[in-house]
Write an enzyme that holds these catalytic residues in place. Structure first.
Site, mmCIF file in Angstrom:
data_model
loop_
_atom_site.group_PDB
_atom_site.id
_atom_site.type_symbol
_atom_site.label_atom_id
_atom_site.label_comp_id
_atom_site.label_asym_id
_atom_site.label_seq_id
_atom_site.Cartn_x
_atom_site.Cartn_y
_atom_site.Cartn_z
ATOM 1 N N LYS A 61 -9.888 0.017 -2.530
ATOM 2 C CA LYS A 61 -9.804 -0.175 -1.087
ATOM 3 C C LYS A 61 -10.245 1.106 -0.401
ATOM 4 O O LYS A 61 -9.709 2.186 -0.661
ATOM 5 C CB LYS A 61 -8.378 -0.532 -0.650
ATOM 6 C CG LYS A 61 -8.243 -0.708 0.873
ATOM 7 C CD LYS A 61 -6.834 -1.123 1.269
ATOM 8 C CE LYS A 61 -6.663 -1.130 2.777
ATOM 9 N NZ LYS A 61 -5.279 -1.506 3.180
ATOM 10 N N LYS A 86 -6.742 3.348 -3.419
ATOM 11 C CA LYS A 86 -7.181 3.368 -2.024
ATOM 12 C C LYS A 86 -7.474 4.802 -1.620
ATOM 13 O O LYS A 86 -6.762 5.725 -2.017
ATOM 14 C CB LYS A 86 -6.084 2.749 -1.159
ATOM 15 C CG LYS A 86 -6.315 2.772 0.343
ATOM 16 C CD LYS A 86 -5.151 2.079 1.048
ATOM 17 C CE LYS A 86 -5.173 2.281 2.539
ATOM 18 N NZ LYS A 86 -4.011 1.629 3.211
ATOM 19 N N ASP A 120 0.864 -1.185 0.000
ATOM 20 C CA ASP A 120 0.000 0.000 0.000
ATOM 21 C C ASP A 120 0.902 1.238 0.000
ATOM 22 O O ASP A 120 1.444 1.610 1.042
ATOM 23 C CB ASP A 120 -0.903 0.034 1.239
ATOM 24 C CG ASP A 120 -1.991 -1.013 1.218
ATOM 25 O OD1 ASP A 120 -1.764 -2.119 0.687
ATOM 26 O OD2 ASP A 120 -3.076 -0.735 1.768
#
Length: 218
Positions: free
Chosen positions: A180, A151, A89
């Site tokens: 996400k 995300k 991430d």
């Protein structure tokens, strides 16, 4: 599918201790969460704690500012993968996005994708700092650079995940990346609404509370 299967059980606090990360991993196993999300220095600890389980390990990179040199992000990614991370991430180069330097943004993401050696990369946009136009362009840059997910937020910046942002991101990626949602997700109803809007994963430190809310809703 149970909401637990969407959740990345998260502890990215600067004061997180090894004991807290071990507890995070134990809880992820107990509740059947999809993954844990930890800082890169704790990947090897999480790997040992989760040995023999199906729980994935996500490591944040360039967290939480995204302003690190691309080479530093790439090196941190390589180290996290070597330590056992399953997913990455990374934080977008937010200042470059705000400046409209999309070539830099794409190259920054691509260096991390290349260093991840085929492991999925999620690009954290920090949506609270971007206009809608910038969010769309950031999603397009992530897709062009080979990222697997976009995300919403770090949870350390301005604002958090919203239904409107998830829907916008879903439209922007045109099915070429997953979504996400992360940042400020503390209850089942919020998580359920974000999934309905298009989120494939939910990043949250309140995963146990979210699951309890689902159980109460049955």
């Amino acid at each position: 599918m149970s909401i637990a299967a969407y959740i990345e059980h998260t502890n990215l606090k600067p004061e997180a201790t090894p004991a807290a990360i071990r507890r995070l991993c134990e809880e992820a196993q107990t509740y059947g969460f999809a993954a844990v999300c930890v800082n890169s220095s704790y990947v090897s600890l999480a790997k040992a704690a989760l040995a023999g389980t199906t729980v994935l390990i996500s490591s944040v990179i360039g967290f939480p500012l995204g302003a690190m040199a691309s080479a530093a992000k790439a090196q941190e990614t390589a180290l996290a993968i070597a330590d056992g991370a399953d997913e990455i991430d990374m934080v977008l180069s937010i200042g470059r996005a705000k400046a409209g330097d999309w070539d830099y943004v794409e190259a920054d993401i691509r260096q991390v994708v290349d260093s991840a050696s085929g492991h999925p990369v999620k690009v954290i946009l920090e949506t609270g700092l971007l206009t809608d136009e910038e969010k769309v362009k950031a999603c397009q840059a992530a897709v062009a650079s080979g990222a697997a997910y976009v995300k919403t937020s770090t949870g350390f910046g301005h604002g958090g995940a919203t239904v409107a942002d998830v829907a916008l991101m879903r439209e922007a990626v045109c099915g070429q990346a997953k979504i996400k949602a992360s940042g400020g997700i503390r209850d089942y109803e919020t998580a359920k609404a974000l999934i309905a809007a298009g989120a494939n994963r939910i990043g949250a430190s309140a995963g146990i509370t979210i699951v309890a809310g689902e159980n109460n809703d049955r």
